[in-house]
Design a protein around this motif. Structure first.
Motif, PDB file in Angstrom:
ATOM      1  N   LEU A  18      -6.835   1.680  -4.671  1.00 21.26           N
ATOM      2  CA  LEU A  18      -7.987   0.807  -4.907  1.00 21.26           C
ATOM      3  C   LEU A  18      -7.570  -0.488  -5.605  1.00 21.26           C
ATOM      4  CD1 LEU A  18     -11.089   0.546  -4.691  1.00 21.26           C
ATOM      5  CD2 LEU A  18     -11.230   1.562  -6.973  1.00 21.26           C
ATOM      6  N   GLU A  52     -16.065  -8.824   9.050  1.00 20.05           N
ATOM      7  CA  GLU A  52     -15.110  -7.732   9.257  1.00 20.05           C
ATOM      8  C   GLU A  52     -15.665  -6.383   8.813  1.00 20.05           C
ATOM      9  OE1 GLU A  52     -10.954  -8.320   8.652  1.00 20.05           O
ATOM     10  OE2 GLU A  52     -10.602  -6.243   8.075  1.00 20.05           O
ATOM     11  N   HIS A  53     -16.356  -6.373   7.683  1.00 18.72           N
ATOM     12  CA  HIS A  53     -16.682  -5.087   7.059  1.00 18.72           C
ATOM     13  C   HIS A  53     -18.139  -4.656   7.193  1.00 18.72           C
ATOM     14  CE1 HIS A  53     -12.710  -4.839   5.284  1.00 18.72           C
ATOM     15  NE2 HIS A  53     -12.839  -6.060   4.811  1.00 18.72           N
ATOM     16  N   ARG A 112       0.839  -1.213   0.000  1.00 20.72           N
ATOM     17  CA  ARG A 112       0.000   0.000   0.000  1.00 20.72           C
ATOM     18  C   ARG A 112       0.867   1.255   0.000  1.00 20.72           C
ATOM     19  NH1 ARG A 112      -2.515   3.813   3.524  1.00 20.72           N
ATOM     20  NH2 ARG A 112      -4.686   4.132   2.976  1.00 20.72           N
ATOM     21  N   GLY A 140     -10.401  -6.097  17.673  1.00 20.85           N
ATOM     22  CA  GLY A 140     -10.275  -4.875  16.871  1.00 20.85           C
ATOM     23  C   GLY A 140      -9.338  -5.028  15.686  1.00 20.85           C
ATOM     24  N   GLY A 141      -9.040  -6.263  15.320  1.00 18.29           N
ATOM     25  CA  GLY A 141      -8.091  -6.496  14.233  1.00 18.29           C
ATOM     26  C   GLY A 141      -8.761  -6.903  12.940  1.00 18.29           C
ATOM     27  N   THR A 142      -7.968  -7.545  12.096  1.00 17.84           N
ATOM     28  CA  THR A 142      -8.426  -7.926  10.756  1.00 17.84           C
ATOM     29  C   THR A 142      -8.258  -9.426  10.547  1.00 17.84           C
ATOM     30  OG1 THR A 142      -8.068  -7.603   8.375  1.00 17.84           O
ATOM     31  CG2 THR A 142      -6.153  -7.352   9.779  1.00 17.84           C
ATOM     32  N   GLN A 197     -21.607  -3.508   6.302  1.00 15.58           N
ATOM     33  CA  GLN A 197     -22.146  -2.922   5.068  1.00 15.58           C
ATOM     34  C   GLN A 197     -21.062  -2.383   4.144  1.00 15.58           C
ATOM     35  OE1 GLN A 197     -26.177  -1.021   4.916  1.00 15.58           O
ATOM     36  NE2 GLN A 197     -25.634  -0.498   7.025  1.00 15.58           N
ATOM     37  N   ALA A 198     -19.863  -2.171   4.684  1.00 13.58           N
ATOM     38  CA  ALA A 198     -18.785  -1.709   3.802  1.00 13.58           C
ATOM     39  C   ALA A 198     -18.464  -2.772   2.752  1.00 13.58           C
ATOM     40  CB  ALA A 198     -17.535  -1.353   4.616  1.00 13.58           C
ATOM     41  N   THR A 233      -9.590  -1.220  10.160  1.00 13.13           N
ATOM     42  CA  THR A 233      -9.668  -1.778  11.508  1.00 13.13           C
ATOM     43  C   THR A 233      -8.621  -1.042  12.327  1.00 13.13           C
ATOM     44  OG1 THR A 233      -7.937  -3.451  11.265  1.00 13.13           O
ATOM     45  CG2 THR A 233     -10.161  -4.052  10.518  1.00 13.13           C
ATOM     46  N   LEU A 284     -11.083   0.876   1.168  1.00 11.84           N
ATOM     47  CA  LEU A 284     -12.111   1.926   1.186  1.00 11.84           C
ATOM     48  C   LEU A 284     -11.651   3.135   1.993  1.00 11.84           C
ATOM     49  CD1 LEU A 284     -15.426  -0.109   1.579  1.00 11.84           C
ATOM     50  CD2 LEU A 284     -14.317   0.689  -0.502  1.00 11.84           C
ATOM     51  N   THR A 285     -10.867   2.892   3.055  1.00 12.60           N
ATOM     52  CA  THR A 285     -10.325   4.030   3.803  1.00 12.60           C
ATOM     53  C   THR A 285      -9.590   4.948   2.840  1.00 12.60           C
ATOM     54  OG1 THR A 285     -10.059   2.610   5.729  1.00 12.60           O
ATOM     55  CG2 THR A 285      -8.860   4.700   5.742  1.00 12.60           C
ATOM     56  N   ARG A 288     -26.626   5.421   4.588  1.00 11.84           N
ATOM     57  CA  ARG A 288     -26.005   4.253   5.236  1.00 11.84           C
ATOM     58  C   ARG A 288     -24.744   4.674   5.982  1.00 11.84           C
ATOM     59  NH1 ARG A 288     -24.668  -0.029   0.699  1.00 11.84           N
ATOM     60  NH2 ARG A 288     -24.602   1.914  -0.498  1.00 11.84           N
ATOM     61  N   VAL A 289     -24.503   4.032   7.120  1.00 11.85           N
ATOM     62  CA  VAL A 289     -23.296   4.317   7.893  1.00 11.85           C
ATOM     63  C   VAL A 289     -22.383   3.096   7.801  1.00 11.85           C
ATOM     64  CG1 VAL A 289     -22.380   4.886  10.170  1.00 11.85           C
ATOM     65  CG2 VAL A 289     -24.650   5.722   9.484  1.00 11.85           C
ATOM     66  N   ILE A 290     -21.173   3.300   7.300  1.00  7.75           N
ATOM     67  CA  ILE A 290     -20.233   2.175   7.227  1.00  7.75           C
ATOM     68  C   ILE A 290     -18.970   2.501   8.015  1.00  7.75           C
ATOM     69  CG2 ILE A 290     -21.048   1.364   4.982  1.00  7.75           C
ATOM     70  CD1 ILE A 290     -18.426   2.605   3.787  1.00  7.75           C
ATOM     71  N   ARG A 291     -18.270   1.423   8.360  1.00 12.20           N
ATOM     72  CA  ARG A 291     -16.924   1.561   8.928  1.00 12.20           C
ATOM     73  C   ARG A 291     -15.925   0.972   7.945  1.00 12.20           C
ATOM     74  NH1 ARG A 291     -16.374   3.338  13.932  1.00 12.20           N
ATOM     75  NH2 ARG A 291     -18.278   3.425  15.182  1.00 12.20           N
ATOM     76  N   THR A 292     -14.810   1.665   7.770  1.00 10.02           N
ATOM     77  CA  THR A 292     -13.744   1.140   6.921  1.00 10.02           C
ATOM     78  C   THR A 292     -12.504   0.942   7.777  1.00 10.02           C
ATOM     79  OG1 THR A 292     -12.717   3.246   6.339  1.00 10.02           O
ATOM     80  CG2 THR A 292     -14.627   2.580   5.035  1.00 10.02           C
TER      81      THR A 292
END
Lengths: 457, 457
Positions: A192, A427-428, A158, A407-409, A430-431, B178, B189-190, B172-176
């Motif tokens: 992306l 993990e995600h 990244r 709180g991890g992945t 609705q994301a 961790t 997505l972040t 919609r509310v999402i979290r991206t």
């Protein structure tokens, strides 16, 4: 899709670089871990971006799936053509296109491997730092957002891909990013496509950030009686801001594997392997600060080596850890897990995992890039033993739950591939739907590495 | 859209935190630079993510544009509601929600400013390093992918946002992301929302990476006879791998502005301002290596200061550079440019720009974050002088062309906003279309900060 209609058109483009040979199909249907083989209908070996674009256009017109193939070293079956179709093997697109020592960047084709790239860079005094262990291709490393032993210092793919050339699902060729070190000019398309696992397009060129060879490098290995103090050493080192280039944990079982596979002579207890990069004085200072922490934590057998051959031996052993662990159980298949948690939860995460594996009937050495909070268990199962595979899956399932609870992945660096699709919603939330919306926009026919990453229709 | 239909519904949600006062509308229609004011129809002050989601749903149902507002410090008019509608001012959502010193991360609401955040962090020994100069809000900094003086060491917002909570265009509310330091679990997505300038959704929570306060900090300023040797000093410092925390260039005109605005006593020639972070020994070693390069390049007046008050004075002066330059021409408006090029082209880029401005009739001090290849010209024009504005635009246009010709970007850190939209196609080609496809997917009604970032219908 009708593969019969696609083949003559591909042959026109590629001639004998279209392969239907059984061995080629089988070789591109295999994977490094425990996933069932899935051969494609054809393998193509393009030499240019133009050819890749033509291949994708032909396939798009006929609804034929397209899956990229780098070095085949993925641990999650990313490149398996689970819906058939064409595998695009980038082995002929393996050139360094441009090196700019002054800008410390390079543009490469996706098929070049990490080791070949660093060999070509050697005379410049620069190197590409991301090191997943395997001699992966750069295209594959970008597609899976790989990292490895040096991410704690230099970041993951990244942070190290500056720009890309991408062939989209309709054959359009775009460039993302620039050669500037930063930009605020719009959506981060480079980011992306890095980690998109080939589901949004095929990477055909990568511009990468390079690092100067450090003036001094020093490495060491030290043993601990238990996991707790080893992990606490890592946490303290991070909090003191000591800039590690690598800090790797291996457990007692992995140490035993090194002894039997690599002829090491290690106490069969948890170890840390560490490396510092910097100036002579900086590295000496860092080594001293780290040594103080190790001693306070009861670590033993600690000694530094600035000699290249000692370091090479150390990291070669670490890089071969996967194979060393496999050798603990000849004939076994590996299910490799990939938790990554916030550092404050690392000791809990490793100890709970260790205890859980200890209750199981299968061996599962633990090792990892603990400076990032990332570690793996290599669960060794007999390939056809259904009960063992279920046990391994249950262990892996609990590890994923543990990672999320902390709180991890579910995957720090191996990616989703075939192994983590079932956990994407966990993990995600609705994301994950948003990822699906992006996928359907950029690949409406679901032809780019179908069956992966997004919710399946 | 009919704003009349939206207002009663917004009032139900927000009560007196819906404002239609003329002064409020005017305040949210202004910008820091030369863009024409554009007042919204209403300003709302939500206190929770739930309220933001409700606001967006109400607006989505009525086709009413929604534009976020942080501290209003953008230089490209990002937050101007050019299509009218509702401005969402995040000033009440300015809390630190969680600090984890052990994990070196923090979760904040978008309205908190950089200085307030660092004040709250002070007792932890940690700080948030991204420093765009202005006391911007963190939400705005993320939305514009801000960077500034410290990016050369700590990265931009791209590297320092670990995760987000986002209200999408449909509410919609999402979290991206961790709280793990890295992840390979799907599309980034972040990274997609960071730098999206509010066109894909509103950021309602940010999880940020923190840094430990360095044991030692040392700063210095030194003068050069000419731009060339100053820039060459930067290039050599980077290539020697000396880890600068900041390295800033100011030209002779900016030095003159510092003298008149901040009472500085600088020779009116180009200068570098530099800072190192690390251990006592590390900083001393870096300062010595840097000093050697400066001397070789003919730099003068070079002295180090580890005293906090000297450093504060130095960086306060630098942070006020924009206002210092404005004061060179009382009553003037600024057109601020933002080139970023590969380091190898930096000297050419600065010198060509300097020569171009010298031929113009308007003043244009040059300064920038040269460690990233990023610099700005602050073109000072009389607000209603059309000929001057044309001249400034022509200069800025040539700078953009120069940046692209040199492999760089049209905006290193200020973003697109109103100022760079016309250059997106030049920089991105067909990749700009891909941005538009993503925008239409996530915001099909074109209601999130419309008129920005993507090709306009």
């Amino acid at each position: 899709m009708s593969i019969r209609e696609v083949l003559p058109e591909l042959e026109k483009i590629l001639g004998d670089r279209l392969s239907l040979s059984k061995s080629d199909l089988a070789n591109h249907g295999r994977n490094e871990t425990h996933f069932a083989p899935a051969s494609p209908d054809a393998v193509v070996y393009p030499e240019t971006t133009g050819e890749v674009s033509q291949i994708v256009k032909v396939c798009a017109a006929r609804g034929c799936p397209v899956t990229g193939w780098g070095a085949g070293t993925s641990l999650e079956g990313h490149a398996l053509a689970v819906k058939g179709g064409v595998v695009v093997d980038f082995q002929h697109m393996n050139k360094v296109l441009r090196i700019s020592p002054e800008d410390m960047d390079v543009t490469v084709q996706p098929g070049i491997t990490r080791e070949d790239l660093n060999r070509e860079l050697r005379s410049t005094g620069l190197f590409f730092p991301v090191d997943p262990g395997a001699n992966a291709s750069l295209g594959g490393m970008a597609a899976t957002r790989a990292s490895g032993t040096t991410a704690v210092r230099y970041g993951t793919m990244r942070e190290n891909v500056l720009g890309l050339q991408v062939v989209l699902a309709d054959g359009r060729v775009i460039r993302t990013g620039t050669r500037a070190r930063k930009s605020s000019a719009g959506y981060d398309l480079t980011g992306l496509f890095v980690g998109a696992e080939g589901t949004l397009g095929l990477l055909t060129e990568l511009t990468l950030r390079l690092q100067g060879q450090p003036e001094a490098i020093s490495a060491a290995i030290c043993a601990f009686d238990d996991i707790g103090p080893a992990v606490q050493t890592v946490i303290q080192t991070i909090q003191m801001g000591i800039p590690m280039a690598r800090i790797e944990f291996v457990d007692a079982t992995t140490a035993a594997a090194f002894n039997s596979y690599a002829g090491a002579d290690m106490p069969e207890t948890p170890h840390l392997m560490v490396e510092f990069h910097g100036s002579d004085a900086g590295v000496a200072e860092q080594a001293e600060s780290f040594g103080t922490i190790v001693t306070e934590m009861g670590g033993q057998g600690f000694r530094w080596s600035a000699r290249t051959e000692d370091r090479t031996a150390l990291w070669t052993m670490r890089h071969n850890a996967f194979y060393a662990c496999l050798s603990l159980r000849p004939g076994a298949s590996a299910l490799v897990t990939d938790m990554c948690v916030p550092i404050s939860r690392l000791a809990d995460a490793v100890e709970e995992t260790r205890a859980d594996i200890a209750r199981a009937s299968i061996p599962g050495p633990i090792l990892g890039h603990v400076g990032d909070g990332n570690f793996h268990a290599i669960l060794l199962v007999e390939p056809n033993n259904i009960a063992e595979m279920e046990e391994a899956r249950a262990l892996a399932h609990r590890m994923v739950g543990r990672a999320l609870r902390m709180g991890g992945t579910v995957t720090g660096e191996h990616g989703i591939g075939m192994g983590k699709l079932d956990y994407m919603e966990d993990e995600h939330g609705q994301a994950w739907d948003v990822m699906g919306e992006i996928k359907r926009t950029l690949d409406p026919g679901d032809l780019m590495n179908p069956g992966k990453l997004v919710r399946q229709p």
